[in-house]
Design a protein around this motif. Sequence first.
Motif, PDB file in Angstrom:
ATOM      1  N   ASN A  82     -17.413  53.213  28.721  1.00 27.03           N
ATOM      2  CA  ASN A  82     -16.028  53.031  29.476  1.00 27.03           C
ATOM      3  C   ASN A  82     -16.624  53.206  30.933  1.00 27.03           C
ATOM      4  O   ASN A  82     -16.850  54.441  31.305  1.00 27.03           O
ATOM      5  N   ARG A  94     -14.303  48.549  33.189  1.00 24.85           N
ATOM      6  CA  ARG A  94     -14.795  47.780  32.344  1.00 24.85           C
ATOM      7  C   ARG A  94     -15.243  48.445  31.204  1.00 24.85           C
ATOM      8  O   ARG A  94     -15.893  49.446  31.303  1.00 24.85           O
ATOM      9  N   THR A  95     -15.169  47.939  29.862  1.00 29.83           N
ATOM     10  CA  THR A  95     -15.717  48.258  28.633  1.00 29.83           C
ATOM     11  C   THR A  95     -16.789  47.648  28.226  1.00 29.83           C
ATOM     12  O   THR A  95     -16.352  46.349  28.054  1.00 29.83           O
ATOM     13  N   LEU A  96     -17.836  48.333  27.755  1.00 29.16           N
ATOM     14  CA  LEU A  96     -18.985  47.495  27.118  1.00 29.16           C
ATOM     15  C   LEU A  96     -18.926  48.103  25.780  1.00 29.16           C
ATOM     16  O   LEU A  96     -19.203  49.161  25.512  1.00 29.16           O
ATOM     17  N   SER A  97     -18.927  47.001  24.791  1.00 28.39           N
ATOM     18  CA  SER A  97     -18.904  47.584  23.391  1.00 28.39           C
ATOM     19  C   SER A  97     -20.154  46.897  22.732  1.00 28.39           C
ATOM     20  O   SER A  97     -20.529  45.681  22.827  1.00 28.39           O
ATOM     21  N   VAL A 127     -23.046  42.584  22.645  1.00 25.35           N
ATOM     22  CA  VAL A 127     -22.415  43.336  23.660  1.00 25.35           C
ATOM     23  C   VAL A 127     -21.249  42.460  23.992  1.00 25.35           C
ATOM     24  O   VAL A 127     -21.387  41.092  24.459  1.00 25.35           O
ATOM     25  N   ARG A 128     -20.280  43.270  23.997  1.00 29.67           N
ATOM     26  CA  ARG A 128     -18.759  42.334  24.455  1.00 29.67           C
ATOM     27  C   ARG A 128     -18.240  43.304  25.591  1.00 29.67           C
ATOM     28  O   ARG A 128     -18.396  44.403  25.773  1.00 29.67           O
ATOM     29  N   GLU A 129     -18.001  42.380  26.804  1.00 24.55           N
ATOM     30  CA  GLU A 129     -17.620  43.074  27.879  1.00 24.55           C
ATOM     31  C   GLU A 129     -15.966  42.754  28.197  1.00 24.55           C
ATOM     32  O   GLU A 129     -15.562  41.573  27.745  1.00 24.55           O
ATOM     33  N   GLU A 130     -15.195  43.825  28.375  1.00 24.14           N
ATOM     34  CA  GLU A 130     -13.789  43.764  28.261  1.00 24.14           C
ATOM     35  C   GLU A 130     -13.192  44.322  29.889  1.00 24.14           C
ATOM     36  O   GLU A 130     -13.918  45.112  30.180  1.00 24.14           O
TER      37      GLU A 130
END
Length: 130
Positions: A82, A94-97, A127-130
């Motif tokens: 986070n 930005r959240t990187l999952s 990796v997903r960026e939100e």
Amino acid sequence: MTAIFVANRSSVLIDGAAVEGLQSLAFRVVTEREDIRAVGSGERVDVSFGLRIVQGELVVKSATFVLDTHLAQQSSFQLVANLKKDPAADAPRRTLSFDDCYVEGKSFGMDAGGTAVTTYAFSATRVREE
């Protein structure tokens, strides 16, 4: 517009729990690539892309027993970063999952005047960026 994220405002979670003593997180996305050659020519005419993976490293002061356990058991985990600029509600975030992570290696170091540092190498499916 550029967003500058600050480490002391951000957090990294492994399976929902904060990583204590985290010094750094670095990753890169790697995609297999093969050049398609033209017959009778030294030039490529196309590119074929294949497997895409994420490779990363977590550097932690001392050690993280959660990651040690995942390494020993070869079990998967989720890592979420986070990223925040400051605590204001309208500040950039930005959240990187990282999905389906596996610890692939571990290195340890300690110098005479400092504390122990452990580096964990991991891979992820995506990796997903939100």
